[in-house]
Design a protein around this motif. Sequence first.
Motif, mmCIF file in Angstrom:
data_model
loop_
_atom_site.group_PDB
_atom_site.id
_atom_site.type_symbol
_atom_site.label_atom_id
_atom_site.label_comp_id
_atom_site.label_asym_id
_atom_site.label_seq_id
_atom_site.Cartn_x
_atom_site.Cartn_y
_atom_site.Cartn_z
ATOM 1 N N LEU A 260 0.825 -1.209 0.000
ATOM 2 C CA LEU A 260 0.000 0.000 0.000
ATOM 3 C C LEU A 260 0.858 1.258 0.000
ATOM 4 N N ASP A 261 1.992 1.211 0.719
ATOM 5 C CA ASP A 261 2.884 2.371 0.714
ATOM 6 C C ASP A 261 3.445 2.620 -0.680
ATOM 7 N N LEU A 262 3.802 1.543 -1.380
ATOM 8 C CA LEU A 262 4.317 1.703 -2.742
ATOM 9 C C LEU A 262 3.244 2.269 -3.667
ATOM 10 N N GLU A 263 2.029 1.763 -3.529
ATOM 11 C CA GLU A 263 0.943 2.277 -4.367
ATOM 12 C C GLU A 263 0.685 3.754 -4.089
ATOM 13 N N ASN A 264 0.733 4.120 -2.821
ATOM 14 C CA ASN A 264 0.542 5.534 -2.483
ATOM 15 C C ASN A 264 1.658 6.395 -3.057
ATOM 16 N N ALA A 265 2.904 5.875 -3.017
ATOM 17 C CA ALA A 265 4.024 6.640 -3.576
ATOM 18 C C ALA A 265 3.862 6.822 -5.081
ATOM 19 N N VAL A 266 3.429 5.747 -5.767
ATOM 20 C CA VAL A 266 3.214 5.849 -7.214
ATOM 21 C C VAL A 266 2.108 6.853 -7.522
ATOM 22 N N LEU A 267 1.045 6.791 -6.748
ATOM 23 C CA LEU A 267 -0.058 7.733 -6.964
ATOM 24 C C LEU A 267 0.388 9.173 -6.726
ATOM 25 N N MET A 268 1.224 9.382 -5.717
ATOM 26 C CA MET A 268 1.713 10.731 -5.457
ATOM 27 C C MET A 268 2.587 11.228 -6.603
ATOM 28 N N GLN A 269 3.438 10.343 -7.156
ATOM 29 C CA GLN A 269 4.261 10.744 -8.297
ATOM 30 C C GLN A 269 3.397 11.107 -9.503
ATOM 31 N N GLU A 270 2.387 10.293 -9.763
ATOM 32 C CA GLU A 270 1.498 10.608 -10.881
ATOM 33 C C GLU A 270 0.765 11.923 -10.649
ATOM 34 N N LEU A 271 0.385 12.154 -9.411
ATOM 35 C CA LEU A 271 -0.300 13.406 -9.096
ATOM 36 C C LEU A 271 0.615 14.604 -9.311
ATOM 37 N N ALA B 66 3.179 14.727 -11.360
ATOM 38 C CA ALA B 66 3.373 14.886 -12.804
ATOM 39 C C ALA B 66 2.176 15.582 -13.444
ATOM 40 N N MET B 67 0.978 15.219 -13.001
ATOM 41 C CA MET B 67 -0.212 15.876 -13.535
ATOM 42 C C MET B 67 -0.237 17.354 -13.163
ATOM 43 N N LYS B 68 0.218 17.687 -11.956
ATOM 44 C CA LYS B 68 0.270 19.093 -11.556
ATOM 45 C C LYS B 68 1.260 19.871 -12.423
ATOM 46 N N GLU B 69 2.430 19.254 -12.719
ATOM 47 C CA GLU B 69 3.399 19.928 -13.581
ATOM 48 C C GLU B 69 2.836 20.140 -14.981
ATOM 49 N N GLU B 70 2.179 19.118 -15.523
ATOM 50 C CA GLU B 70 1.567 19.276 -16.842
ATOM 51 C C GLU B 70 0.505 20.368 -16.829
ATOM 52 N N MET B 71 -0.252 20.425 -15.749
ATOM 53 C CA MET B 71 -1.271 21.466 -15.644
ATOM 54 C C MET B 71 -0.639 22.851 -15.611
#
Length: 269
Positions: free
Chosen positions: A180-191, A193-198
Motif C-alpha cells: 500500500l505504501d508503494l501504491e501511495n508513492a506511485v499515486l503521489m508521483q502521478e499526481l 506529474a499531472m500538476k506539472e503538466e497542468m
Amino acid sequence: MSMLVGKYESNATALRLALQYSEQCIEAYELLLTLAESEQSLVLGQFRAAGVGDVGEKLGEESITQILKRAHDCRKTAENAAKDLLGRLDGSCGAAFAVTGCSVQPWESLSSNSHTSTTSSTTSSCDTDFSKEDEQRLKDYVQQLKNDRAAVKLTMLELESVHVDPLSLEVKPRGDTHRLDLENAVLMQELMAMKEEMAELKAQLYLLEKEKKAVELRLSTREAQEQAYLVHIEHLKAEVEEQQEQRRRSLSSTGSSTKDKSQAAKVCG
C-alpha cells in the motif's frame, strides 16, 4: 462525519414530529372519552328523571335537577375543549386532511345504537353548537394523526455507530502495508506529474492569450487603415470624375468657338 450528523438531525426532527402527533392523539382520545362520559351521565340523568330506576351506579340523594345540571356543565366543558382542539387541528393539519381525506372510519361501528337513541335527548338538553359532525371530525383527525405518525416513522434512517470497536479491526500483514505504501508513492508521483503538466498548460494558455490579443490589436489597426484607404479612394474617384467633366466642358466650349470663327470668315469673304 457531517453526513452522520445530518442523519442524526433528520432522525431527531422525525422523532419530534412523531411525539407531537402522539401528544395530539392522546389529547383527542382524552376529550373523546370525556365527551362519552358526559353523554352517558346525561342519558343516565334523563333515565332517572323519567323514573326508569337506578341505571348503572346509584345516584344517592341528589336531586334530578342537580344531576342534570352537573352533567350539562361537564358536557359543556368537554365540548368547549373539543372545539378548541378542533380549531388547533384545523390550523395545523386541516389542509393536509382536506387533500388526503380519511377513508377509514373506525368509529362508525362503535356505539351506533346509543348514538341514534340519545341524539334527540342530548341535543334538547345541551344548547351548544358542537354537533355529531364535529365529534366525527375529531375522530377523523385522530386517524389522520396516526397515519401521519406512521409516515414519519418511515423516514427514520438506520445509523451506524460513531464508535469503533478495536476488536473488530483486522491486523494487516506487513507485506500488505508495504504494498500500500508503494501504491501511495506511485499515486503521489502521478499526481505531481499531472500538476506539472497542468502548470505547463496554464503557461501555454497565457502565452496564447497574449498572442491572441496582439493579433486582435493588429487586426483592428488594419481595419482602421482599410476604412481610411476606402475613403481616400472614393475621394480620388470624385476628383477624377470632376476633372473629366471639366475637360468635356472645355472641349465643347473650344469646338463651339472654332465653329463661330469659321462662319465669320465665310461671311467676310
